[in-house]
Design an enzyme around this catalytic site. Structure first.
Site, mmCIF file in Angstrom:
data_model
loop_
_atom_site.group_PDB
_atom_site.id
_atom_site.type_symbol
_atom_site.label_atom_id
_atom_site.label_comp_id
_atom_site.label_asym_id
_atom_site.label_seq_id
_atom_site.Cartn_x
_atom_site.Cartn_y
_atom_site.Cartn_z
ATOM 1 N N LYS A 34 -9.267 -0.445 4.882
ATOM 2 C CA LYS A 34 -9.244 -0.821 3.476
ATOM 3 C C LYS A 34 -8.357 -2.055 3.261
ATOM 4 O O LYS A 34 -7.536 -2.390 4.126
ATOM 5 C CB LYS A 34 -8.782 0.362 2.621
ATOM 6 C CG LYS A 34 -7.420 0.881 2.967
ATOM 7 C CD LYS A 34 -7.186 2.240 2.300
ATOM 8 C CE LYS A 34 -5.714 2.586 2.409
ATOM 9 N NZ LYS A 34 -5.463 3.995 2.125
ATOM 10 N N HIS A 158 -5.668 14.403 1.552
ATOM 11 C CA HIS A 158 -4.722 13.376 2.008
ATOM 12 C C HIS A 158 -3.309 13.908 1.871
ATOM 13 O O HIS A 158 -2.958 14.503 0.859
ATOM 14 C CB HIS A 158 -4.920 12.119 1.150
ATOM 15 C CG HIS A 158 -4.203 10.914 1.674
ATOM 16 N ND1 HIS A 158 -4.222 10.546 3.003
ATOM 17 C CD2 HIS A 158 -3.454 9.972 1.044
ATOM 18 C CE1 HIS A 158 -3.504 9.432 3.158
ATOM 19 N NE2 HIS A 158 -3.028 9.064 1.991
ATOM 20 N N ARG A 211 -8.179 9.953 10.172
ATOM 21 C CA ARG A 211 -8.310 8.653 9.480
ATOM 22 C C ARG A 211 -7.095 7.806 9.806
ATOM 23 O O ARG A 211 -5.985 8.099 9.358
ATOM 24 C CB ARG A 211 -8.362 8.846 7.953
ATOM 25 C CG ARG A 211 -9.482 9.726 7.444
ATOM 26 C CD ARG A 211 -9.509 9.717 5.908
ATOM 27 N NE ARG A 211 -8.249 10.119 5.325
ATOM 28 C CZ ARG A 211 -7.948 11.362 4.970
ATOM 29 N NH1 ARG A 211 -8.829 12.327 5.115
ATOM 30 N NH2 ARG A 211 -6.758 11.631 4.445
ATOM 31 N N TYR A 250 16.649 -23.972 -4.652
ATOM 32 C CA TYR A 250 16.664 -23.652 -6.087
ATOM 33 C C TYR A 250 17.837 -22.756 -6.438
ATOM 34 O O TYR A 250 18.152 -21.813 -5.701
ATOM 35 C CB TYR A 250 15.382 -22.906 -6.467
ATOM 36 C CG TYR A 250 14.148 -23.759 -6.508
ATOM 37 C CD1 TYR A 250 14.044 -24.849 -7.369
ATOM 38 C CD2 TYR A 250 13.063 -23.460 -5.682
ATOM 39 C CE1 TYR A 250 12.900 -25.619 -7.410
ATOM 40 C CE2 TYR A 250 11.907 -24.222 -5.722
ATOM 41 C CZ TYR A 250 11.833 -25.309 -6.587
ATOM 42 O OH TYR A 250 10.702 -26.058 -6.619
ATOM 43 N N CYS A 296 11.172 -20.721 -1.450
ATOM 44 C CA CYS A 296 10.349 -21.473 -2.405
ATOM 45 C C CYS A 296 8.903 -20.978 -2.324
ATOM 46 O O CYS A 296 8.583 -20.081 -1.557
ATOM 47 C CB CYS A 296 10.383 -22.964 -2.080
ATOM 48 S SG CYS A 296 12.024 -23.655 -1.865
ATOM 49 N N ASP A 298 6.213 -22.652 -1.164
ATOM 50 C CA ASP A 298 5.531 -23.057 0.071
ATOM 51 C C ASP A 298 6.474 -23.307 1.237
ATOM 52 O O ASP A 298 6.023 -23.589 2.342
ATOM 53 C CB ASP A 298 4.771 -24.374 -0.153
ATOM 54 C CG ASP A 298 3.892 -24.346 -1.375
ATOM 55 O OD1 ASP A 298 3.260 -23.300 -1.604
ATOM 56 O OD2 ASP A 298 3.857 -25.352 -2.103
HETATM 57 C C1 PLP Z 1 -4.859 4.626 3.359
HETATM 58 C C2 PLP Z 1 -5.361 5.970 3.655
HETATM 59 C C3 PLP Z 1 -5.376 6.443 4.980
HETATM 60 C C4 PLP Z 1 -4.761 5.695 6.125
HETATM 61 O O1 PLP Z 1 -3.362 5.851 6.104
HETATM 62 P P1 PLP Z 1 -2.472 5.343 7.322
HETATM 63 O O2 PLP Z 1 -1.141 5.905 7.019
HETATM 64 O O3 PLP Z 1 -2.505 3.872 7.281
HETATM 65 O O4 PLP Z 1 -3.093 5.891 8.551
HETATM 66 C C5 PLP Z 1 -5.966 7.672 5.219
HETATM 67 N N1 PLP Z 1 -6.506 8.367 4.216
HETATM 68 C C6 PLP Z 1 -6.491 7.976 2.939
HETATM 69 C C7 PLP Z 1 -7.104 8.819 1.887
HETATM 70 C C8 PLP Z 1 -5.918 6.754 2.608
HETATM 71 O O5 PLP Z 1 -5.895 6.378 1.341
#
Ligand code: PLP
Length: 368
Positions: A34, A158, A211, A250, A296, A298
């Protein structure tokens, strides 16, 4: 590459990391790419993880699905975040799955022609971001999606605290997830709960996929066996002696205490090198240098212990400066540091042992 500020991404090392993590998890591998693969370039990282045997790629949005399909990725895909109900036709066309995460979302979806839409049911096991909590509602959601012709490909949750030493919260969330999955007793192709950190410590008999996002880049609280495939560099364009008592940058926030060697390098907050980096250590020509004065837009000024010529490379993070330490000093996490590296920073890819095409958003736009 005209402006010599670049992020190096070693795709061979990312592929090695995929193979190593797969050996540990022994489950199907969902590579989480993502947000443009955390800023590393989803098109390129996708090729590497696919070659290393990833079973699926997860992205943030429908745009990212279309982008990868356009580039020829034909494997399984999942939108992990919140796809807008009005965009499901694009998902069906692209044959990509999405999270089904609330009854209201489902009601919007089934009012349209959603036949053939692939979904993974999102379970909220305690994080309170997206997903179903209630068993009866979940059952109802499943039936309504099925009746509308959707394909229920998976179920997932998650973890909120997988990066913590203490696994109480993770275990509690898993128990909630397990209870709901078992209660549904449905032949899900994919059952998944582990993110990167959980993949390395949480072993269960229920889930069949993990994941993995951040650990693709070697960042993990649980292992130091992985390669560190990403680094960020810039270049020194001027180096001079500044006598004692002068100020730098700055706001004149830094005053030289003696005759000091001050170099100017081509990175700034517009590259994602945020102003909070004032005072940080970077690596130049065999020693560490300090960011002096304000960052800065850049450019940035560095205090060195010896003179260096125009064109000298500066390592912001990489082999000599740890990304994890940099993030900690910035009171954030490596995810945020790399996601913020902006599109004008050239990405240099190493793949199959060779330096491959460079990518720079501005150059891409200028040749279009
Ligand atoms: C971003 C995300 C992950 C991956 O997480 P990591 O800690 O980078 O492995 C897995 N599942 C869900 C739902 C996420 O949003």
């Amino acid at each position: 590459m005209f402006r010599k500020t670049w992020m190096e991404v070693n795709l061979d090392e990312i592929a090695d990391n995929v193979r190593k993590i797969r050996e540990i998890s022994k489950k199907k591998f969902i590579a989480v790419l993502k947000a443009d693969a955390y800023g590393c370039g989803d098109i390129q990282v996708c090729r590497a993880v696919e070659e290393a045997g990833a079973d699926m790629v997860a992205v943030s949005s429908v745009d990212e699905v279309l982008m990868l399909r356009n580039e020829g990725y034909r494997g399984e895909m999942l939108v992990l975040g919140t796809a807008d109900p009005s965009d499901i036709a694009a998902l069906i066309e692209a044959d990509a799955a999405t999270a089904a995460y609330s009854m209201e979302w489902i009601e919007h979806v089934i009012q349209q022609n959603c036949k053939g839409l692939r979904v993974h049911l999102a379970i909220d096991s305690g994080m309170n971001r997206i997903g179903f909590k209630d068993e009866a509602e979940l059952r109802d959601a499943l039936h309504r999606l099925e009746a509308a012709g959707c394909i229920i490909d998976g179920i997932f949750t998650h973890f909120a605290c997988a990066d913590e030493k203490d696994h109480v919260m993770t275990n509690r969330q898993f128990a909630v997830f397990e209870k709901l999955v078992k209660a549904l007793d449905y032949p899900f192709r994919y059952i998944h709960c582990d993110n990167s950190d959980a993949t390395l410590f949480h072993h269960d008999m229920l889930s069949n996929a993990c994941r993995v996002g951040i650990t693709l880049y070697g960042i993990s609280s649980y292992t130091d066996e992985l390669a560190h495939p990403i680094s960020l560099y810039t270049t020194i364009y001027m180096c001079k002696h500044v006598p004692a008592g002068e100020t730098i940058g700055y706001g004149a926030t830094y005053t030289t205490e003696e005759d000091e060697i001050i170099a100017t390098a081509a990175i700034g907050y517009a590259d994602g090198f945020v102003r909070a980096n004032q005072g940080r250590k970077v690596y130049v020509d065999g020693t560490y240098a300090t960011v002096v004065g304000r960052v800065c837009m850049d450019q940035v000024m560095l205090k060195l212990d010896h003179e260096v010529p125009l064109g000298t490379t500066v390592e912001i993070f990489g082999p000599h400066v740890s990304l994890e330490e940099m993030a900690e000093e910035l009171h954030t996490i490596p995810y945020e540091v790399i996601c913020l590296i902006s599109g004008r920073v050239t990405r240099k890819y190493i793949f199959h042992g060779e330096e491959k095409a460079e990518q720079n958003e501005r150059l891409i736009r200028s040749v279009r």
